[in-house]
Design a protein around this motif. Sequence first.
Motif: not given
Length: 333
Positions: A221-228, A280-282
């Motif tokens: 996982r890269a992040t839970i909250t976008g860009d955080v 992944l999301g945006t």
Amino acid sequence: MKQISLNLLLIFLISCANESLNNTCDINSKSYFETSLILTATGEKKHPCYPGVRIVSNPGLNLSSYNGMISEHGGNAVLGSSLTYKLNFGSEPKENVNVNIVVSNPSYATVSPTTIIWTPNDWNSEKIITVTAVNDTLLNGTRDFLIRLVPTSADTSLRLQERLISMQIFDNDKRLFVNSTLTKGNLGGIAGADATCSSDPKCPVGSQCKAMLGTDSGIRRATITGDVGDGQVDWVLKPFASYVQSDNTTPIGTTNAVSLFTLPIVNGIESPGVTTWTGLGTSWQSDPNNCSNWTNSSSGNGIVGTSSSNNVALLNNLNVACTSDLKFYCAEQ
């Protein structure tokens, strides 16, 4: 021990009086250096030829270490990790001692301070210097360089010698590439995708490469909250690292403190563009459309990106069937 010490002093004084070729009182002779070492070992604090001078350790400039390793990783987008060195001066000077500190290649590291001074009043105080890596954006590997410490003084009785610290700096700049083979949505899970990346001919020899894929199972996982960048698990990009395409030259972009690219980046990962599995999301968050966490080629959908894009389409462009034959991104570790 006291008697032995007195006998040694007597021998050294006789040597000075006879003005032998290896004169204990000649600061350029081997005997002078050996005398100082023996005096230190026996606890004496006076040199027989310089009774007004105290000696606490080896004559001249002394360092806590003469080698070290630093890395571009560990600081920020400009500076990497740091090392500190302790300096002391081994004998009491009659005049100030100035030490100029020079980095052989300033593009590799900085040193602070660049000059230190000991006076006759504080000569036995400890000084500290700090060597800090420069975090560049070049794929240049591990490099060697030197820190030069050059002491000077108006006191001609001092035994002053230049000291060198042998240093290495480790690169934190990496390759990011599209793997070479087409695969349906069953990539063998994250472990299988990582193995594919590491065995790919674009992965540098001796390096490990991992798949830049998202899952909703908590495996990667890269992040839970976008860009955080919160809640990262086994994420494949590194903080403040610059990434280049597989040609080892074309820049892609530099990550931020939480190991994510701030989009748009300089260039895409590969051009001309190909469609790649990402999940992944945006904004780097994991998307539930991931072919059952990359284990399903018969049903379901997976999010894909476009490798030539330098914006959000790099991560999230379409949602396609897991029966599709596509590639995916690999990041050098």
